[in-house]
Design a protein around this motif. Structure first.
Motif, PDB file in Angstrom:
ATOM      1  N   ALA A 199      66.612  22.312  -3.866  1.00 34.61           N
ATOM      2  CA  ALA A 199      65.262  22.575  -4.354  1.00 34.61           C
ATOM      3  C   ALA A 199      65.075  24.016  -4.813  1.00 34.61           C
ATOM      4  CB  ALA A 199      64.245  22.252  -3.261  1.00 34.61           C
ATOM      5  N   GLY A 200      66.060  24.869  -4.518  1.00 34.79           N
ATOM      6  CA  GLY A 200      65.983  26.260  -4.948  1.00 34.79           C
ATOM      7  C   GLY A 200      64.946  27.077  -4.197  1.00 34.79           C
ATOM      8  N   GLU A 330      64.352  32.221 -10.279  1.00 35.17           N
ATOM      9  CA  GLU A 330      65.309  31.257 -10.810  1.00 35.17           C
ATOM     10  C   GLU A 330      66.426  31.993 -11.553  1.00 35.17           C
ATOM     11  OE1 GLU A 330      66.640  27.370 -11.041  1.00 35.17           O
ATOM     12  OE2 GLU A 330      64.818  28.070 -10.041  1.00 35.17           O
ATOM     13  N   THR A 366      67.501  25.830  -8.931  1.00 40.48           N
ATOM     14  CA  THR A 366      66.950  24.497  -8.721  1.00 40.48           C
ATOM     15  C   THR A 366      67.900  23.504  -9.375  1.00 40.48           C
ATOM     16  OG1 THR A 366      64.701  25.373  -8.735  1.00 40.48           O
ATOM     17  CG2 THR A 366      64.962  22.995  -9.050  1.00 40.48           C
TER      18      THR A 366
END
Length: 468
Positions: A199-200, A330, A366
């Protein structure tokens, strides 16, 4: 959304103190160096940057950092300012740096080490005499991690009140040793851990969930200890919160089951969790009393590594600008942003001038595809797509522990050479990014950075070297 490469910069926000991608308003005057004979850097920047990285690893190794903290006299042993009496010490440790820290401690104390137990990912490490070693698995815990956790808890539980100990804590401990809270199995913990990683989520959120599912974490190990001692920490977490590093086996953490459930629901992970975990968390078990706090001392963190990289570059007469010591977000977005910044700075330099932009932190990925890679490789691949083979820029990024995600590489380099190779063999970065398959892209183009385990774990380094 793609970032326009010539119009964005990494900017620190006043609200959080973290860096974000923001429109460029002004780029301060840069200190540059145009004397080519004064700088031994050459066209093979990727090789030089790997040398810089490894030099920084040595500067941050326990054999460099621990000896100044240790005082050993006939009457007393003092470590990081803490008096531990004059009897032999028991040594324990877990994490990717546990073995190297223990060997450095033995060099200083020798026969004044009574014995102890270490847990690391290494299979057959060289150990000091009297120390036992157990191998755990990382990043997903397994039965070996369960066995390692049981042995560690029993070993520390057996200490007498008159004993004194040193615990050597470093990143990786969360997975390397584990004792699930009843009624969970290690398989339940592995499923939950995999979901959290894919899910990061930031490591603080991931470890919060892990603590709620563990007997060992969040001070669970310290509840078993009657002896006094200290914990030496090599931090792999931004800002070094003791409640997060290694999931805090010896630091008391208050559970908040409602917050844990909200986190999992808000990130869409709740339905995929094993039913027994969902039932356990929603019943909010009665909180046990917190353990006492054992003194912790931070030996090194990501800034230690960042400053060592800067020193290694400056030794080579390369001007340096530290842009961020708190890189997160991210990985692909950060890669695009750093490449855009490098392109902008490149336009401000005159022919013959150079500059290294430095970043440190820990991004996340992710997972949406079924490829193989790590956060450093993903960042480098996104940067490569943005740079489009610009010959003035080399981007080097690697994990300080020598392992990027579930791969055998430390990271990757993105430069003109890698771009040309990818075009020649028909590999397209966007396709590999969509599949989270950065490892196989760089494996095919020769861009992987391989160092092997480094014996430290101080987050990730990104170097953008600009040479006009």
């Amino acid at each position: 959304m793609r970032f326009m490469p010539h119009w964005y910069i990494l900017e620190k926000t006043s609200a959080t103190g973290r860096f974000r991608i923001a429109p460029i308003v002004h780029w301060p005057l840069l200190k540059t160096c145009s004397d080519k004979e004064e700088t031994p850097m050459n066209a093979e920047h990727s090789v030089t940057l790997k040398e810089v990285f490894l030099e920084a690893v040595t500067a941050c190794s326990p054999r460099t950092l621990l000896p100044p903290l240790i005082e050993s006299s006939r009457d007393c042993i003092r470590i990081a300012g803490h008096s531990l009496g004059n009897n032999p010490l028991h040594v324990f440790g877990s994490g990717k740096a546990a073995v190297s820290m223990a060997n450095s401690l033995y060099t200083a104390l020798g026969k004044r080490i009574a014995g102890g137990t270490l847990v690391s990912p290494e299979e057959s490490p060289t150990l000091p005499p009297n120390l036992r070693h157990f191998t755990g698995d990382h990043p997903i815990p397994t039965e070996r991690s369960y066995r390692a956790g049981q042995v560690m808890m029993q070993a520390m539980k057996s200490l007498l009140p008159s004993d004194r100990f040193v615990y050597l804590l470093s990143g990786g401990s969360s997975a390397l040793m584990e004792i699930p809270a009843p009624p969970f199995s290690i398989s339940d913990i592995a499923i939950a851990t995999k979901l959290l990683f894919e899910a990061g989520l930031p490591i603080a959120d991931t470890n919060m969930v892990r603590i709620h599912l563990s007997r060992l974490k969040g001070g669970g190990l310290s509840k078993q200890i009657r002896a006094k001692g200290i914990v030496l920490v090599m931090s792999d977490v931004l800002d070094s919160p003791l409640s997060v590093i290694g999931s805090a086996p010896l630091w008391p953490v208050k559970r908040n089951y409602n917050a844990c459930v909200d986190l999992l629901r808000n990130n869409g992970l709740w339905p995929a969790l094993p039913a027994n975990i969902r039932s356990f968390l929603t019943k909010s078990p009665e909180e046990e009393p917190l353990s006492f706090a054992i003194p912790h001392e931070i030996v090194a963190d990501n800034r230690t590594m960042l400053y060592a990289v800067r020193a290694a570059l400056e030794d080579r007469k390369v001007p340096v600008r530290i842009v961020s010591d708190h890189l997160d977000g991210e990985a692909a977005d950060v890669g695009h942003g750093i490449a855009g910044l490098a392109l902008n700075v490149s336009e401000s330099l005159k022919d013959g001038e150079k500059l290294a932009l430095l970043f440190s932190g820990e991004t996340t990925v992710t997972v949406k595809g079924n490829g193989t890679g790590g956060r450093c490789q993903e960042l480098a691949l996104a940067a490569l797509a943005e740079l489009q083979g610009n010959p003035a820029i080399t981007l080097f990024t690697a994990g300080s522990d020598g392992r990027d995600g579930p791969t055998d590489a430390a990271g990757a380099v993105a430069d003109h050479r890698i771009w040309i190779k990818s075009q020649e063999i028909g590999l397209f970065s966007e396709k590999f990014l969509a599949q989270n398959d950065s490892y196989h892209f760089f494996q095919s183009t020769g861009g992987l950075i391989n160092t092997g385990p480094t014996g430290i774990n101080l987050l990730d380094i990104v170097i953008a070297l600009i040479q006009r």
